[in-house]
Design an enzyme around this catalytic site. Structure first.
Site, mmCIF file in Angstrom:
data_model
loop_
_atom_site.group_PDB
_atom_site.id
_atom_site.type_symbol
_atom_site.label_atom_id
_atom_site.label_comp_id
_atom_site.label_asym_id
_atom_site.label_seq_id
_atom_site.Cartn_x
_atom_site.Cartn_y
_atom_site.Cartn_z
ATOM 1 N N GLU B 50 2.614 2.232 -5.716
ATOM 2 C CA GLU B 50 1.689 2.656 -4.660
ATOM 3 C C GLU B 50 2.534 3.156 -3.512
ATOM 4 O O GLU B 50 3.457 2.483 -3.061
ATOM 5 C CB GLU B 50 0.847 1.476 -4.166
ATOM 6 N N ASP B 61 -4.294 -3.104 7.848
ATOM 7 C CA ASP B 61 -2.919 -3.535 7.605
ATOM 8 C C ASP B 61 -2.397 -4.458 8.687
ATOM 9 O O ASP B 61 -2.735 -4.332 9.857
ATOM 10 C CB ASP B 61 -1.997 -2.316 7.487
#
Lengths: 404, 278
Positions: B50, B61
């Site tokens: 990824e 995040d």
């Protein structure tokens, strides 16, 4: 772009939260079930007369509504044109229009059984309103505030702490309102089960832009009735400042279908539109951030750019999605005022009317100074005085004494 | 249509082994080092890569991946350069599946159709776009499927049985189960709770299920590998990278190895797992 004029400007959003191409629900999957729950709870509350009845009681006796519609006689004389009325939202408990929305959302949170409230704040007005109602209803309150804003809006930080809230200074990114919103979303995604996110403006994922607008529409509804009583007719124009745009949407929305009413939103032009500013419509284009598609300040790669405004409450690189739509369909005229123009307006209103405005509505006053002299004396102009200037006194004092 | 992702999971199934999925940020800490890191990952045991698309406002995040994105943006990383990086990686590796992960705005601004065409020719196999739930499928998910890219959806602890079918409807490649309600790199995932969640999702889909958020160590990766078809590690690798940088945040001679060594250790953990539950 060729955009068809709608039959009504007040029918949006559609069931997916879109105003034209704007709005929507651009959130992480973790949050999606939560905003669907919120939508359901809000729909049920709206249909429940007991909810509105309880709200009305607090609006009258706790917030102090209705707020006066005040004829600013000396400002009117000074500018020599339109007859200027101030909608006195700064007289509300906590000192701004923010409390109208927070009251509604806290009532919703209580219906949903949520015990922990989080909020983002720029100038601290939404944070103070949230901390106030959390104190009133015995709820835990955490307010995210950019570290830069914590510095320039100290009086509000102290107020929030006195009210029992935890103020978290946000050190990430540009350390202003946008980053406070990121951090609040991170908190929400982590504490999904007990936490209600009380958003302070007409932005974020659907249904927030709608429910905040609905709770703020009391401003425009009162204005309409008060103007009818005082002058026996509709106003001719409305002016309000815009960061995310909740005070403006609250004033504008009830008038959108009254075609004789000219409507002006005033964005923050900071140092000027060719330099650092916070005018998303004047200097941005459509993009996706914080759960909605709307006008944003960004670079060619879609990275969000730093906004700048002297006013922490307008220092945001986006704007509520319904404003983006009202701009594209041409119903509202979006202008902008610089830091210096706002400072001049701040002083003028203080000296002429004995009302120290917050720096945010000082931007609206700045454009009234341009618009009013060009209008005839029987033109009725309403400006939303969305907050009082107490919080800005130390900052403006330093600037005027040449310290900053 | 079969993508490299489908092929890889089919191979792993015949080997009776769970996948090890690594996440790094494109352009962190600079373009050259970033390409070297991505090239080193399969050699160190990564089964799927990824690659993060840097964004100024990564709302899902934690601090580590936020900082990685800002390092990348600081050196001028863009979505266009991210696609170039993938193209350069594909010159030597035509088998390892590569998934771009990020937020919608850079793609929306690049232009959805142009992005999908460029991503496909660059050698991208799939997309994970955090802020596009099924309610916004018309934006990118449906066009991506038509363009021959997998659209990998996140399922979370808040996705209940009633909602799962909607989440899975247009998902392909694999399902990414977010093991905790929270941001990347925050809490540790509980392997037993993960096992139950994976079993629950498997009742709704035949797709492989990879688990991420909160896996940091070879032991944790092994525990997850025993419950799921794959485990994803991101923050721990990004932290290893960051710890190898000099005081100015620049790459050092240690940087590529720091990421490769941790990848190898984590891959050993995954490979030491008992056969994943069927």
């Amino acid at each position: 772009m060729n955009i068809a004029k709608p039959n009504s400007y007040r029918s949006g959003p559609d069931e997916r939260g879109h105003f034209g191409i704007f709005g929507g629900r651009f959130v992480a999957e973790t949050l999606m079930p939560l905003i669907l729950d919120l939508e359901k709870a809000y729909t049920a509350a709206k249909a429940d007369p007991a909810f509105q009845g309880e709200m009305d009681g607090y609006l009258k006796n706790y917030v102090g509504r209705p707020s006066p519609l005040y004829f600013a006689e000396r400002l009117t004389e000074h500018l020599g044109g339109a007859k200027i009325y101030l909608k006195r939202e700064e007289l509300n408990h906590t000192g701004s229009h923010k409390v109208n929305n927070v009251l509604g959302q806290i009532m919703l949170a209580r219906r949903m059984g949520k015990k922990r409230i989080i909020a983002e704040t720029g100038a601290g007005q939404h944070g103070v309103a949230t901390a106030t109602l959390c104190a009133r209803f015995g709820l835990e309150c955490v307010v995210y505030m950019g570290a830069v804003d914590v510095e320039r809006q100290q009086p509000n930080v102290i107020r929030m702490e006195m009210l029992g809230a935890t103020v978290v200074p946000v050190q990430s990114g540009t350390r202003t309102l946008k980053d406070a919103m990121n951090e609040a979303l991170r908190d929400w995604v982590t504490n999904v089960h007990n936490t209600f996110y009380c958003i302070g403006t007409v932005a974020g994922p659907h249904p927030y832009p709608t429910l905040v607008r609905d709770f703020q529409s009391i401003i425009g509804n009162e204005t309409k009735a008060q103007m009818q009583e005082i002058e026996g007719r509709l106003p001719d124009s409305l002016v309000a400042c815009i960061g995310g745009g909740s005070n403006a949407m609250g004033l504008f929305h009830p008038f959108l279908d009254d075609s004789s009413v000219e409507i002006f939103g005033v964005e923050a032009a900071g140092h000027g539109l060719t330099q650092l500013h916070a005018a998303s419509i004047a200097g941005g284009r459509p993009g996706v951030l914080h759960g909605n598609r709307t006008y944003l300040l960004m670079d060619a790669d879609g990275q969000i750019q730093d906004a700048h405004s002297i006013s922490a409450g307008l220092d945001y690189p986006g704007i509520g999605p319904e404003h983006s739509w009202l701009h594209e369909v041409g119903r509202v005229n979006y202008l902008s005022a610089t830091d210096d123009e706002a400072l001049a307006a701040f002083q003028l209103l203080s000296r002429l009317e004995g009302i120290i405005p917050a720096l945010e509505p000082a931007h609206a006053i700045a454009k009234v100074m341009e618009l009013a002299p060009k209008r005839p004396k029987d033109h009725l102009m309403v400006v939303n005085l969305s907050g009082r200037g107490d919080k800005d006194v130390p900052q403006v004092g330093d600037i005027l004494r040449g310290k900053k | 249509m079969t993508t490299r992702i489908d092929t890889r999971f089919a191979e792993l199934k015949t080997q009776g082994r769970s996948a090890f999925v690594t996440y790094v940020m494109a352009g962190d800490p600079d373009l050259t080092t970033s390409l070297e890191i991505v090239k080193a990952l399969p050699k160190a045991g990564a089964d799927v890569i990824e690659l993060g698309i840097p964004f100024t406002d990564p709302m899902a995040d934690g601090p580590s991946i936020q900082a990685a994105g800002l390092r990348a943006l600081k050196i001028g990383m863009t979505l266009r350069k991210t696609l170039e990086l993938v193209r350069d990686f594909r010159k030597d590796d035509n088998v390892t599946p590569l998934v771009l992960m990020g937020y919608y705005n850079p793609i929306y601004i690049y232009g959805v159709d142009k992005f999908l065409a460029d991503a496909k020719t660059s050698g991208v196999d799939g997309l994970i776009i955090v802020d596009l739930p099924p309610e916004e499928d018309d934006e990118l998910c449906i066009p991506a499927l038509k363009a021959g890219l997998n659209f990998i959806r996140l399922a979370t602890p808040t996705t209940d049985d009633k909602r799962l079918p909607a989440v899975l409807a247009n998902t392909s490649g694999f399902v990414y189960y977010v093991s905790i309600a929270g941001i990347t790199g925050a809490a540790a995932a509980d392997a037993n709770a993960v096992g139950e969640a994976v079993a629950r999702i498997k009742r709704h889909t035949k797709l492989p299920i990879c688990v991420g958020f909160g896996i940091r160590t070879p032991e944790a990766a092994r525990a997850i590998a025993e419950k799921a078809d794959g485990s994803v590690v991101g923050t721990a690798l990004v932290d290893a990278l960051k710890n190898s940088l000099d005081a100015e945040g620049r790459a050092t001679a240690k940087t590529v190895n720091a990421v490769a060594e941790l990848t190898a250790a984590l891959a050993q953990g995954v490979k030491g797992a008992k056969q994943a539950a069927e």
